[in-house]
Design a protein around this motif. Structure first.
Motif, mmCIF file in Angstrom:
data_model
loop_
_atom_site.group_PDB
_atom_site.id
_atom_site.type_symbol
_atom_site.label_atom_id
_atom_site.label_comp_id
_atom_site.label_asym_id
_atom_site.label_seq_id
_atom_site.Cartn_x
_atom_site.Cartn_y
_atom_site.Cartn_z
ATOM 1 N N GLY A 1 0.932 -1.006 0.135
ATOM 2 C CA GLY A 1 -0.202 -0.021 -0.002
ATOM 3 C C GLY A 1 0.926 1.297 0.026
ATOM 4 O O GLY A 1 0.637 2.054 -0.690
ATOM 5 N N GLY B 1 -6.747 -3.580 6.728
ATOM 6 C CA GLY B 1 -8.308 -3.475 6.086
ATOM 7 C C GLY B 1 -8.816 -4.903 5.911
ATOM 8 O O GLY B 1 -10.012 -4.830 6.405
ATOM 9 N N VAL C 1 -2.198 6.117 5.361
ATOM 10 C CA VAL C 1 -3.441 5.765 5.190
ATOM 11 C C VAL C 1 -3.665 4.707 4.368
ATOM 12 O O VAL C 1 -4.256 3.529 4.500
ATOM 13 C CB VAL C 1 -4.280 6.979 4.903
ATOM 14 N N LEU C 2 -2.761 4.818 3.041
ATOM 15 C CA LEU C 2 -3.121 3.525 2.119
ATOM 16 C C LEU C 2 -2.084 2.300 2.697
ATOM 17 O O LEU C 2 -2.552 1.276 2.627
ATOM 18 C CB LEU C 2 -2.383 4.167 0.916
ATOM 19 N N GLY D 1 -7.735 -5.610 2.300
ATOM 20 C CA GLY D 1 -7.164 -4.685 2.182
ATOM 21 C C GLY D 1 -6.610 -4.140 0.732
ATOM 22 O O GLY D 1 -6.738 -2.785 0.635
ATOM 23 N N LEU E 1 -10.040 -2.481 -0.378
ATOM 24 C CA LEU E 1 -10.368 -0.978 0.199
ATOM 25 C C LEU E 1 -9.219 -0.197 -0.531
ATOM 26 O O LEU E 1 -9.372 1.388 -0.761
ATOM 27 C CB LEU E 1 -10.099 -1.050 1.560
ATOM 28 N N ARG E 2 -7.982 -0.385 -0.611
ATOM 29 C CA ARG E 2 -6.821 0.329 -1.338
ATOM 30 C C ARG E 2 -7.313 0.761 -2.487
ATOM 31 O O ARG E 2 -7.354 2.024 -2.959
ATOM 32 C CB ARG E 2 -5.654 -0.253 -1.248
ATOM 33 N N LEU F 1 -10.166 3.430 -2.450
ATOM 34 C CA LEU F 1 -9.573 4.838 -2.106
ATOM 35 C C LEU F 1 -8.935 5.630 -3.117
ATOM 36 O O LEU F 1 -8.897 6.841 -3.287
ATOM 37 C CB LEU F 1 -8.477 4.497 -0.675
ATOM 38 N N VAL G 1 -4.541 0.796 5.391
ATOM 39 C CA VAL G 1 -5.813 0.444 4.769
ATOM 40 C C VAL G 1 -5.204 -0.849 4.247
ATOM 41 O O VAL G 1 -6.008 -1.953 4.448
ATOM 42 C CB VAL G 1 -6.381 1.158 3.883
ATOM 43 N N SER G 2 -4.126 -0.964 3.455
ATOM 44 C CA SER G 2 -3.603 -2.292 2.990
ATOM 45 C C SER G 2 -3.354 -3.275 3.997
ATOM 46 O O SER G 2 -3.591 -4.515 3.719
ATOM 47 C CB SER G 2 -2.429 -1.936 2.002
#
Length: 230
Positions: free
Chosen positions: A27, A51, A43-44, A139, A142-143, A146, A47-48
């Motif tokens: 991520g 997530g 944040v990435l 994960g 979600l990445r 985003l 999340v990765s």
């Protein structure tokens, strides 16, 4: 079946932390390629990295605060993934194969962790396998959302989620039918997932669309003016 075996499940934390680091690294690399700042990078990576676990604990298992929030070690390994990506991003083209191998290991580890925690929470086998696959791929899903990419999870491509499914299924099979210990079954399942993913990369195994819809036929051009010489 879950009622007969779920009390036996305790899984080594280093499996989960290792997978979190590997996914956080991927991520963070996406954030670096898109030239995000330090907040976007974290944040990435977060999340990765966690997530899939957040989806597992918050949506499915629902046993209180997600493990990634309760245990600060997950945040430490996410930060470590950010630092590793920042320090070695200029060498990532050379390390692309290493990253693919690391991602394949993370895929299997997260699939096994998801199945293990689901069985430990009392889920039946098939739902536990499903949660394991979501744990492995959530994960990345979600990445992609985003960064406004079409999730790779949905597109035909190299065998990825199917590799996680194979590892999750093998983990349950080794536990329930061959009565292996959790750690032995986990290591074998992670190894099998890694092997399937590696073979998919080497031989370019790909999934295909369920139904191929041919492109619409373009309309015929309108007739030209009559030829005056005829």
């Amino acid at each position: 079946m879950a009622g007969q075996i779920h009390d036996q499940f305790t899984f080594p934390i280093y499996f989960d932390l290792s997978a979190t680091f590997l996914y956080a690294l991927t991520g963070a690399l996406v954030a670096i390629r898109r030239q995000y700042d330090i907040i976007g990078l974290f944040v990435l990576a977060l999340v990765s990295g966690v997530g899939g676990g957040l989806m597992r604990d918050s949506i499915f298992i629902q046993s209180g605060p997600p493990l990634a929030i309760k245990d600060e070690r997950y945040l430490y390994v996410v930060i470590a993934g950010c630092l590793a990506a920042a320090l070695f991003s200029h060498r990532m083209d050379r390390l692309q194969k290493v990253i693919l191998f690391a991602d394949a290991l993370g895929l299997g580890a997260y699939a096994v962790v998801g199945v293990s925690r689901s069985l430990n929470a009392g889920f039946a086998v098939l739902p536990a396998i499903m949660i394991g696959v979501i744990n492995a791929s959530g994960g990345g899903l979600l990445r992609d959302v985003l960064v406004r990419d079409e999730p790779l999870l949905f597109k035909p491509g190299q065998v990825y989620v199917l590799a996680a499914l194979a590892g999750a299924g093998l983990f349950v099979l080794l536990l329930t039918q061959f009565h292996q210990t959790v750690e032995t079954a986990g290591l074998l399942a992670v190894g099998a997932t890694f092997l399937v993913r590696l073979l998919a990369i080497i031989f370019n195994w790909k999934t295909v669309a369920v139904v191929r819809i041919p492109p619409p036929t373009p309309p015929a051009p309108p007739p030209g003016p009559p030829n005056p010489s005829t």
